[in-house]
Design a protein around this motif. Structure first.
Motif, PDB file in Angstrom:
ATOM      1  N   PRO A 264      12.989  68.953 -12.455  1.00  0.00           N
ATOM      2  CA  PRO A 264      13.038  67.480 -12.372  1.00  0.00           C
ATOM      3  C   PRO A 264      14.439  66.916 -12.566  1.00  0.00           C
ATOM      4  O   PRO A 264      14.844  65.974 -11.877  1.00  0.00           O
ATOM      5  N   ASP A 265      15.198  67.484 -13.516  1.00  0.00           N
ATOM      6  CA  ASP A 265      16.564  67.008 -13.743  1.00  0.00           C
ATOM      7  C   ASP A 265      17.440  67.269 -12.521  1.00  0.00           C
ATOM      8  O   ASP A 265      18.264  66.426 -12.139  1.00  0.00           O
ATOM      9  N   GLN A 266      17.281  68.431 -11.907  1.00  0.00           N
ATOM     10  CA  GLN A 266      18.069  68.732 -10.708  1.00  0.00           C
ATOM     11  C   GLN A 266      17.785  67.735  -9.591  1.00  0.00           C
ATOM     12  O   GLN A 266      18.711  67.230  -8.943  1.00  0.00           O
TER      13      GLN A 266
ATOM     14  N   LEU B  75      32.084  72.466  -5.169  1.00  0.00           N
ATOM     15  CA  LEU B  75      30.658  72.414  -4.850  1.00  0.00           C
ATOM     16  C   LEU B  75      29.888  72.452  -6.160  1.00  0.00           C
ATOM     17  O   LEU B  75      30.048  73.369  -6.967  1.00  0.00           O
ATOM     18  N   ARG B  76      29.029  71.448  -6.366  1.00  0.00           N
ATOM     19  CA  ARG B  76      28.267  71.314  -7.611  1.00  0.00           C
ATOM     20  C   ARG B  76      26.814  71.706  -7.353  1.00  0.00           C
ATOM     21  O   ARG B  76      26.114  71.047  -6.589  1.00  0.00           O
ATOM     22  N   ILE B  77      26.394  72.796  -7.995  1.00  0.00           N
ATOM     23  CA  ILE B  77      25.069  73.361  -7.741  1.00  0.00           C
ATOM     24  C   ILE B  77      24.295  73.482  -9.040  1.00  0.00           C
ATOM     25  O   ILE B  77      24.809  73.962 -10.057  1.00  0.00           O
ATOM     26  N   GLY B  78      23.039  73.053  -9.003  1.00  0.00           N
ATOM     27  CA  GLY B  78      22.147  73.255 -10.130  1.00  0.00           C
ATOM     28  C   GLY B  78      21.240  74.461  -9.889  1.00  0.00           C
ATOM     29  O   GLY B  78      21.049  74.893  -8.754  1.00  0.00           O
TER      30      GLY B  78
ATOM     31  N   ILE C 120      20.565  65.423  -7.851  1.00  0.00           N
ATOM     32  CA  ILE C 120      20.869  65.532  -6.418  1.00  0.00           C
ATOM     33  C   ILE C 120      20.736  64.167  -5.759  1.00  0.00           C
ATOM     34  O   ILE C 120      21.593  63.745  -4.980  1.00  0.00           O
ATOM     35  N   ARG C 121      19.680  63.441  -6.071  1.00  0.00           N
ATOM     36  CA  ARG C 121      19.474  62.120  -5.475  1.00  0.00           C
ATOM     37  C   ARG C 121      20.567  61.145  -5.910  1.00  0.00           C
ATOM     38  O   ARG C 121      20.968  60.262  -5.140  1.00  0.00           O
ATOM     39  N   ALA C 122      21.081  61.316  -7.136  1.00  0.00           N
ATOM     40  CA  ALA C 122      22.124  60.420  -7.643  1.00  0.00           C
ATOM     41  C   ALA C 122      23.514  60.823  -7.185  1.00  0.00           C
ATOM     42  O   ALA C 122      24.489  60.137  -7.492  1.00  0.00           O
ATOM     43  N   GLY C 123      23.627  61.957  -6.471  1.00  0.00           N
ATOM     44  CA  GLY C 123      24.933  62.420  -6.019  1.00  0.00           C
ATOM     45  C   GLY C 123      25.709  63.184  -7.066  1.00  0.00           C
ATOM     46  O   GLY C 123      26.898  63.469  -6.870  1.00  0.00           O
ATOM     47  N   MET C 124      25.080  63.544  -8.180  1.00  0.00           N
ATOM     48  CA  MET C 124      25.766  64.303  -9.236  1.00  0.00           C
ATOM     49  C   MET C 124      25.765  65.799  -8.943  1.00  0.00           C
ATOM     50  O   MET C 124      26.550  66.543  -9.514  1.00  0.00           O
ATOM     51  N   LEU C 125      24.858  66.262  -8.099  1.00  0.00           N
ATOM     52  CA  LEU C 125      24.818  67.644  -7.628  1.00  0.00           C
ATOM     53  C   LEU C 125      24.772  67.627  -6.104  1.00  0.00           C
ATOM     54  O   LEU C 125      24.185  66.733  -5.504  1.00  0.00           O
ATOM     55  N   ASP C 126      25.381  68.653  -5.492  1.00  0.00           N
ATOM     56  CA  ASP C 126      25.314  68.787  -4.033  1.00  0.00           C
ATOM     57  C   ASP C 126      24.049  69.510  -3.586  1.00  0.00           C
ATOM     58  O   ASP C 126      23.621  69.373  -2.434  1.00  0.00           O
TER      59      ASP C 126
END
Length: 293
Positions: A131-133, A93-96, A137-143
């Motif tokens: 903003p980076d998060q 699970l990738r969380i910012g 998230i929209r790019a699928g790099m974070l869940d």
């Protein structure tokens, strides 16, 4: 060749008897015999020796049983693993999160609760700004991510409201004029201020400047930092004052002191943001931890 051929073969090989195998499989003896014959025909070898009173594995059948036993064991492991992934019990699970929010309160508490509920899920944490998060998230790099939300969310994102934080005045401990009580902004007119770069979070930057103006202060900004860590480093160096997230009180720099600001009522809405589709099953466990807090 289908999976049932292998299951029937292993049952017959285990019992060395078609009748016993059929009882175990709850299938008629003729059906079992037919599947074994089909398997032998496809392989082009004899797996069993037919004896006057029963059957026994051939040398080729013995070798086939050893290999197929390993295959079926691996298949069982694969099925169990897939089921556990679908339940969010294993995986990643990738969380910012905004770093300052992770020092106290619901963010670290949620990480702890998630680790207790899903100890075999690898939790990959990325400290970065709002903003980076949102972009990640929209790019699928974070869940998902813990953000401070001031702008409307894109339509494919959902948010769970977690609470609000506030702001404090950060001042150098070497500043001779530092007050020992809460301050008012109009008393700081003419003092040097350090802000973060507007491009780090334009909506919050504009909100903060507007709130200061409404309280009678137009900050004299002498320098800007990329984030609050950089801003506080500049405060430590005595370059100026700063208005910062009140979570900084839980990890104060050695050469910085904080004071409440009486006439600046800015609330920082903390939210957990994620995509509507929730493609990672482990995300559901994280949401359960947040909803049960």
């Amino acid at each position: 060749m289908e999976l049932r051929h292998l299951r029937y073969f292993l049952a017959v090989a285990s019992h060395q008897n078609v009748r016993a195998a059929s009882e175990e499989l709850h299938v008629s003896q003729p059906a079992v015999s037919r599947q074994i014959q089909d398997l032998e025909d496809e392989l082009g070898i004899q797996l069993f020796e037919r004896l006057p009173r029963g059957i026994r594995l051939s040398r080729a059948g013995e070798a086939f049983r050893e290999d197929i036993s390993r295959v079926m064991a691996a298949l069982g492991v694969a099925c169990e693993r897939a089921q556990r992934v679908s339940r969010g019990e294993i995986g990643e699970l990738r969380i910012g999160y905004v770093e300052v929010a992770g020092w106290e309160g619901i963010v670290p508490d949620t990480f702890h609760a998630f680790r207790e509920s899903a100890p075999e899920v690898r939790l990959e944490l990325t400290p970065t700004g709002t903003p980076d998060q949102l972009a990640m998230i929209r790019a699928g790099m974070l869940d998902g991510g813990f953000i401070y939300q001031f702008d409307p969310l894109p339509p494919n994102l959902a948010a769970l409201h977690l609470g609000e934080h506030g702001v404090l005045l950060a001042m150098p401990s070497r500043w001779a004029q530092r007050p020992d009580r809460p301050v008012k902004l109009n008393d700081l007119t003419g003092e040097r201020f350090i802000f973060f770069h507007r491009n780090a979070y334009p909506a919050y930057y504009d909100l903060l400047l507007t709130a200061c103006a409404l309280s009678g202060l137009v900050p004299h900004i002498v320098q800007e930092g990329q984030n609050e860590a950089a801003v506080l480093s500049l405060v430590s160096a005595g370059i100026g004052l700063a208005i910062v997230n009140d979570r900084n009180r839980y990890r104060p720099p050695a050469q910085v002191e904080f004071r409440e600001i009486e006439d600046l009522n800015i609330r920082l809405p903390l939210r957990f943001v994620y995509r509507h589709e929730r493609t990672n099953p482990a995300l559901q466990n994280m949401l359960a931890c947040l909803e049960n807090r």
